[in-house]
Design a protein around this motif. Structure first.
Motif, PDB file in Angstrom:
ATOM      1  N   PRO A 189       0.804  -1.224   0.000  1.00 16.70           N
ATOM      2  CA  PRO A 189       0.000   0.000   0.000  1.00 16.70           C
ATOM      3  C   PRO A 189       0.836   1.272   0.000  1.00 16.70           C
ATOM      4  O   PRO A 189       2.019   1.270   0.344  1.00 16.70           O
ATOM      5  N   SER A 190       0.170   2.359  -0.343  1.00 18.22           N
ATOM      6  CA  SER A 190       0.812   3.673  -0.296  1.00 18.22           C
ATOM      7  C   SER A 190       0.678   4.308   1.084  1.00 18.22           C
ATOM      8  O   SER A 190       1.437   5.218   1.422  1.00 18.22           O
ATOM      9  N   CYS A 191      -0.282   3.839   1.888  1.00 15.62           N
ATOM     10  CA  CYS A 191      -0.571   4.452   3.182  1.00 15.62           C
ATOM     11  C   CYS A 191      -0.786   3.396   4.255  1.00 15.62           C
ATOM     12  O   CYS A 191      -0.997   2.212   3.964  1.00 15.62           O
ATOM     13  N   GLU A 192      -0.747   3.840   5.494  1.00 23.23           N
ATOM     14  CA  GLU A 192      -1.105   3.006   6.632  1.00 23.23           C
ATOM     15  C   GLU A 192      -2.121   3.746   7.483  1.00 23.23           C
ATOM     16  O   GLU A 192      -2.248   4.968   7.404  1.00 23.23           O
ATOM     17  N   ILE A 193      -2.850   2.989   8.302  1.00 18.55           N
ATOM     18  CA  ILE A 193      -3.822   3.591   9.201  1.00 18.55           C
ATOM     19  C   ILE A 193      -3.154   3.940  10.517  1.00 18.55           C
ATOM     20  O   ILE A 193      -2.457   3.114  11.117  1.00 18.55           O
ATOM     21  N   VAL A 194      -3.368   5.162  10.949  1.00 24.75           N
ATOM     22  CA  VAL A 194      -2.938   5.632  12.264  1.00 24.75           C
ATOM     23  C   VAL A 194      -4.166   6.226  12.935  1.00 24.75           C
ATOM     24  O   VAL A 194      -4.913   6.982  12.315  1.00 24.75           O
ATOM     25  N   TYR A 195      -4.397   5.890  14.197  1.00 26.85           N
ATOM     26  CA  TYR A 195      -5.595   6.353  14.889  1.00 26.85           C
ATOM     27  C   TYR A 195      -5.327   7.682  15.595  1.00 26.85           C
ATOM     28  O   TYR A 195      -4.340   7.833  16.309  1.00 26.85           O
ATOM     29  N   ASP A 196      -6.217   8.640  15.375  1.00 25.17           N
ATOM     30  CA  ASP A 196      -6.094   9.947  15.998  1.00 25.17           C
ATOM     31  C   ASP A 196      -6.298   9.802  17.514  1.00 25.17           C
ATOM     32  O   ASP A 196      -7.270   9.197  17.967  1.00 25.17           O
ATOM     33  N   THR A 203      -6.934   7.579  10.499  1.00 27.89           N
ATOM     34  CA  THR A 203      -6.406   8.486   9.488  1.00 27.89           C
ATOM     35  C   THR A 203      -5.484   7.688   8.580  1.00 27.89           C
ATOM     36  O   THR A 203      -4.935   6.657   8.984  1.00 27.89           O
ATOM     37  N   LEU A 204      -5.319   8.153   7.353  1.00 29.65           N
ATOM     38  CA  LEU A 204      -4.429   7.503   6.395  1.00 29.65           C
ATOM     39  C   LEU A 204      -3.185   8.354   6.228  1.00 29.65           C
ATOM     40  O   LEU A 204      -3.266   9.537   5.870  1.00 29.65           O
ATOM     41  N   VAL A 205      -2.021   7.743   6.492  1.00 21.73           N
ATOM     42  CA  VAL A 205      -0.739   8.425   6.509  1.00 21.73           C
ATOM     43  C   VAL A 205       0.167   7.819   5.436  1.00 21.73           C
ATOM     44  O   VAL A 205       0.235   6.586   5.305  1.00 21.73           O
ATOM     45  N   ALA A 206       0.851   8.661   4.677  1.00 26.97           N
ATOM     46  CA  ALA A 206       1.712   8.193   3.585  1.00 26.97           C
ATOM     47  C   ALA A 206       2.874   7.359   4.127  1.00 26.97           C
ATOM     48  O   ALA A 206       3.596   7.784   5.030  1.00 26.97           O
ATOM     49  N   LEU A 207       3.070   6.175   3.557  1.00 26.45           N
ATOM     50  CA  LEU A 207       4.171   5.292   3.953  1.00 26.45           C
ATOM     51  C   LEU A 207       5.492   5.668   3.292  1.00 26.45           C
ATOM     52  O   LEU A 207       6.554   5.247   3.743  1.00 26.45           O
ATOM     53  N   ARG A 208       5.406   6.441   2.213  1.00 25.29           N
ATOM     54  CA  ARG A 208       6.600   6.847   1.474  1.00 25.29           C
ATOM     55  C   ARG A 208       6.289   8.145   0.748  1.00 25.29           C
ATOM     56  O   ARG A 208       5.139   8.598   0.752  1.00 25.29           O
ATOM     57  N   ASP A 209       7.281   8.753   0.151  1.00 21.33           N
ATOM     58  CA  ASP A 209       7.014   9.913  -0.696  1.00 21.33           C
ATOM     59  C   ASP A 209       6.154   9.462  -1.871  1.00 21.33           C
ATOM     60  O   ASP A 209       6.468   8.458  -2.529  1.00 21.33           O
ATOM     61  N   GLU A 215      -2.472   6.327  -6.199  1.00 26.31           N
ATOM     62  CA  GLU A 215      -3.714   6.037  -5.491  1.00 26.31           C
ATOM     63  C   GLU A 215      -3.457   5.889  -3.992  1.00 26.31           C
ATOM     64  O   GLU A 215      -2.442   5.353  -3.562  1.00 26.31           O
ATOM     65  N   VAL A 216      -4.412   6.374  -3.207  1.00 27.87           N
ATOM     66  CA  VAL A 216      -4.368   6.203  -1.755  1.00 27.87           C
ATOM     67  C   VAL A 216      -4.905   4.808  -1.435  1.00 27.87           C
ATOM     68  O   VAL A 216      -6.083   4.515  -1.674  1.00 27.87           O
ATOM     69  N   THR A 217      -4.050   3.934  -0.926  1.00 22.59           N
ATOM     70  CA  THR A 217      -4.442   2.556  -0.620  1.00 22.59           C
ATOM     71  C   THR A 217      -3.917   2.176   0.760  1.00 22.59           C
ATOM     72  O   THR A 217      -2.999   2.795   1.287  1.00 22.59           O
ATOM     73  N   PHE A 218      -4.510   1.124   1.350  1.00 23.93           N
ATOM     74  CA  PHE A 218      -3.949   0.551   2.569  1.00 23.93           C
ATOM     75  C   PHE A 218      -4.165  -0.958   2.549  1.00 23.93           C
ATOM     76  O   PHE A 218      -4.939  -1.482   1.746  1.00 23.93           O
ATOM     77  N   ASP A 219      -3.477  -1.653   3.424  1.00 20.15           N
ATOM     78  CA  ASP A 219      -3.522  -3.114   3.493  1.00 20.15           C
ATOM     79  C   ASP A 219      -4.668  -3.526   4.410  1.00 20.15           C
ATOM     80  O   ASP A 219      -4.569  -3.404   5.635  1.00 20.15           O
ATOM     81  N   TYR A 220      -5.760  -4.027   3.824  1.00 22.35           N
ATOM     82  CA  TYR A 220      -6.924  -4.407   4.616  1.00 22.35           C
ATOM     83  C   TYR A 220      -6.584  -5.466   5.661  1.00 22.35           C
ATOM     84  O   TYR A 220      -7.231  -5.544   6.705  1.00 22.35           O
ATOM     85  N   THR A 221      -5.599  -6.326   5.377  1.00 19.32           N
ATOM     86  CA  THR A 221      -5.300  -7.426   6.296  1.00 19.32           C
ATOM     87  C   THR A 221      -4.747  -6.941   7.631  1.00 19.32           C
ATOM     88  O   THR A 221      -4.753  -7.687   8.615  1.00 19.32           O
TER      89      THR A 221
END
Length: 242
Positions: A189-196, A203-209, A215-221
């Motif tokens: 994914p391009s992003c990870e979930i971080v909880y406010d 929230t979705l936070v960029a994993l890399r530049d 596309e904004v994506t995250f790993d559902y697993t």
């Protein structure tokens, strides 16, 4: 130059937003909106109304006016549209929202029926566009740096998981009303979930530049439990987790 949603913008540059309401028959409808607002507060632009049940977009033209602390829009669809409306009235705020801003208002019901609640969301770096892997996706309007927060996920909270909800606890799931509804899974994914920490919302936070157009994506697993594995993964990763 026009002041709108807390941002000074060039009048010729489209402002991308996403509108949401539930039609009288229970269909969840999302409006992909691109607006241009001139120095006199006149509004023009385009709308595509997307029905959750089939993902088909119904095009429309938008025109309207910023009137003090309200935004009045008329939506003119080409042909019939499920739950289509002649007009939307939005309160311009202040209405703070995580990492963007949200507007609350009403949308006229079909055939002159009672107005329905309507929400329009803005995320500075994101627009709604076709996804190369699955239907529609949240796509970057501009390059962002690693660690930058791209989206805050907000909406009704319930005990049951749905295909689009975000888990915050074992029996607490957020059903997103904005761009979060269109965030797809990716095994890389391009992003990870971080909880406010204050709201406990994801929230979705960029994993890399990331570059504009990614596309904004995250790993559902990582967070979504039973949802992971309930679909066929079509992301470009060489090794798939689901």
């Amino acid at each position: 130059m026009t002041q709108f949603l807390g941002t000074t913008r060039e009048a010729s540059r489209p402002l991308h937003l996403i509108g949401f309401h539930v039609a009288g028959d229970g269909t969840r409808l999302y409006d992909r909106v691109a607006l241009v607002i001139d120095g006199d507060g006149r509004v023009s632009g385009s709308v595509e109304r997307i029905a959750e049940r089939d993902g088909v977009a119904q095009p429309a033209e938008a025109r309207g006016m910023v009137m003090g602390d309200r935004l009045a829009l008329m939506l003119e669809f080409d042909g019939p549209a499920t739950g289509s409306a002649a007009g939307v009235m939005l309160d311009l705020g202040p209405a703070p929202c995580l990492y963007g801003e949200a507007l609350g208002g009403r949308v006229a019901g079909p055939g002159g029926t009672d107005a329905l609640p309507y929400v329009m969301a803005h995320a500075p770096a994101v627009r709604l566009d076709r996804s190369p892997t699955h239907g529609w996706g949240s796509v970057l309007e501009q390059a962002v740096a690693r660690g930058e927060v791209l989206l805050g996920i907000d909406g009704p909270v319930g005990a049951e998981q749905t295909p689009y909800s975000f888990r915050t606890d074992d029996n607490r799931h957020v059903e997103p009303t904005g761009y979060g509804h269109f965030v797809n899974h990716a095994c890389e994914p391009s992003c990870e979930i971080v909880y406010d920490l204050e709201t406990a919302l994801p929230t979705l936070v960029a994993l890399r530049d990331l570059a504009a157009g990614e596309e904004v994506t995250f790993d559902y697993t990582r967070t979504e439990g039973a949802l992971a594995g309930s679909f066929e993964c079509r992301c470009p990763a060489l090794v798939h987790k689901v």
